[in-house]
Write an enzyme that holds these catalytic residues in place. Structure first.
Site, PDB file in Angstrom:
ATOM      1  N   GLU A 245     -39.946 -36.400  44.562  1.00 20.72           N
ATOM      2  CA  GLU A 245     -40.054 -35.610  45.735  1.00 20.72           C
ATOM      3  C   GLU A 245     -41.250 -34.609  45.606  1.00 20.72           C
ATOM      4  O   GLU A 245     -41.973 -34.508  46.804  1.00 20.72           O
ATOM      5  CB  GLU A 245     -38.751 -34.973  45.842  1.00 20.72           C
ATOM      6  CG  GLU A 245     -37.814 -35.791  46.228  1.00 20.72           C
ATOM      7  CD  GLU A 245     -37.921 -36.828  47.258  1.00 20.72           C
ATOM      8  OE1 GLU A 245     -38.712 -36.733  48.287  1.00 20.72           O
ATOM      9  OE2 GLU A 245     -37.109 -37.944  47.252  1.00 20.72           O
ATOM     10  N   HIS A 248     -44.292 -36.131  46.935  1.00 19.91           N
ATOM     11  CA  HIS A 248     -44.580 -36.118  48.241  1.00 19.91           C
ATOM     12  C   HIS A 248     -45.145 -34.914  48.863  1.00 19.91           C
ATOM     13  O   HIS A 248     -45.367 -34.921  50.121  1.00 19.91           O
ATOM     14  CB  HIS A 248     -42.863 -36.523  48.997  1.00 19.91           C
ATOM     15  CG  HIS A 248     -42.578 -37.956  48.984  1.00 19.91           C
ATOM     16  ND1 HIS A 248     -43.402 -38.961  49.401  1.00 19.91           N
ATOM     17  CD2 HIS A 248     -41.415 -38.583  48.565  1.00 19.91           C
ATOM     18  CE1 HIS A 248     -42.966 -40.222  49.308  1.00 19.91           C
ATOM     19  NE2 HIS A 248     -41.497 -39.859  48.805  1.00 19.91           N
ATOM     20  N   HIS A 254     -45.565 -44.676  50.014  1.00 17.43           N
ATOM     21  CA  HIS A 254     -45.346 -44.819  48.694  1.00 17.43           C
ATOM     22  C   HIS A 254     -46.435 -45.820  48.529  1.00 17.43           C
ATOM     23  O   HIS A 254     -46.316 -47.076  47.911  1.00 17.43           O
ATOM     24  CB  HIS A 254     -43.917 -45.687  48.514  1.00 17.43           C
ATOM     25  CG  HIS A 254     -42.931 -44.775  48.728  1.00 17.43           C
ATOM     26  ND1 HIS A 254     -42.293 -44.550  49.783  1.00 17.43           N
ATOM     27  CD2 HIS A 254     -42.147 -43.689  47.608  1.00 17.43           C
ATOM     28  CE1 HIS A 254     -41.258 -43.446  49.564  1.00 17.43           C
ATOM     29  NE2 HIS A 254     -41.328 -43.115  48.412  1.00 17.43           N
TER      30      HIS A 254
END
Length: 321
Positions: A245, A248, A254
């Protein structure tokens, strides 16, 4: 034997215990559990009594060292016959019994939490031993200042779920790792809220969400509990999800760049954790996750689940726009 209740007498090697029900001595206590329960259930009950995390417990008895590979086996199938005979019937008794030893560190010895006036959580670490002057000097004033800038501003469990104190401890343990703190500083990550993710609202017949990052770090949610709410997920996978995370914060999709950063974050965090452990500068006494050179089958499965679930979420979000 299947329906028998075992009254296991366990000796804890980590020091005196306080407020433990059915204490036999300062560091010995009784755990009552059915013989047909799993080894993991025993560990979780010990964790409830002692605060020693189930995933770090070492249980040693004559002719047996209970490892994580035993977790799903029933006690009556894995415990030696003399242990079952000695402890069956639900009563401690007075006869000499095979010794059962517990080794592990209690979470509440690792750190304490103090709230700031702004209601943000400030981590105050309690060392079980005093670090050397050389070790202390490694954490420079610049790093301490950066820790305040690049950090998890708030750490909160879900208040409507049971045992929220345990969830808070897991989240705090993640945030306190030297490696996690180091990658936060290096990559200039700042997260508004670190919290847990509710399994009930993030599981479907086709996917299982392990983590969420909202608005590139405004909020990160981690799946801490099992689907049935009767236990806690493997700490290694939770930690890997956090690194996922955090990646991100930089990359939404991805793609190769995302996966390269995710792998980099895990390697860097691991290297810093080992460095601090070897130097005597351990900020807590927990056994931190050290990923192997190649992921295990369980690790690969978890990583695939995270990627598939996150990709599905993003596709759904785009369709809804």
């Amino acid at each position: 034997m299947e329906g028998d209740t075992l009254a296991l007498q366990i000796a804890y090697k980590g020091g005196a215990l306080e407020g433990v029900p059915e204490a036999v001595s300062a560091n010995e206590f009784i755990v009552r559990i059915a013989a047909n329960e799993s080894v993991l259930s025993l560990k979780q009950e010990i964790e409830r009594i002692t605060d020693v995390p189930a995933e770090t417990q070492k249980l040693i008895m004559p002719k047996l060292f209970l490892r994580s590979a035993h977790d799903q086996q029933r006690l009556r199938d894995v415990l030696p016959a003399d242990v079952l005979r000695a402890y069956s019937g639900g009563a401690p008794g007075t006869a000499k019994k095979p010794k059962i030893t517990l080794i592990g560190t209690r979470i509440n010895l690792a750190f304490k939490i103090a709230e700031t006036k702004s209601e943000n959580v400030e981590r105050t670490y309690i060392n079980e031993f005093k670090p050397s002057a050389a070790a202390r000097s490694r954490e420079t004033l610049e790093e301490q200042r950066a820790d305040k800038e690049y950090c998890f501003e708030k750490i909160e469990p879900l208040s409507f779920l049971p045992q929220k104190e345990r969830s808070l401890e897991i989240l705090q343990r993640l945030a306190a790792e030297p490696g996690i703190r180091a990658i936060m500083r290096k990559h200039k990550f700042r997260v508004g809220l670190l919290t847990e993710l509710d399994p009930a609202t993030n599981t479907s017949m086709t996917s299982k969400c392990l983590g969420l990052n909202t608005n590139h770090g405004q909020k990160i949610e981690l799946r801490l509990r099992t689907d049935s709410y009767d236990g806690w997920r493997d700490y290694k996978t939770i930690r890997s999800t956090l690194c996922h995370e955090l990646a991100h914060n930089v990359h939404g999709d991805h793609d190769r760049a995302f996966h390269d950063l995710w792998n980099t974050l895990e390697r860097e965090a691991d290297r810093l954790n080992v460095f601090h452990a070897d130097s005597g500068h351990r900020l807590t006494s927990q056994e931190f996750y050290q990923p192997p050179e190649s992921d295990s089958r369980d690790g690969e499965t978890a990583r695939a689940q995270m990627a598939q679930a996150a990709e599905k979420r993003r596709l759904q979000e785009r369709e809804g726009q």
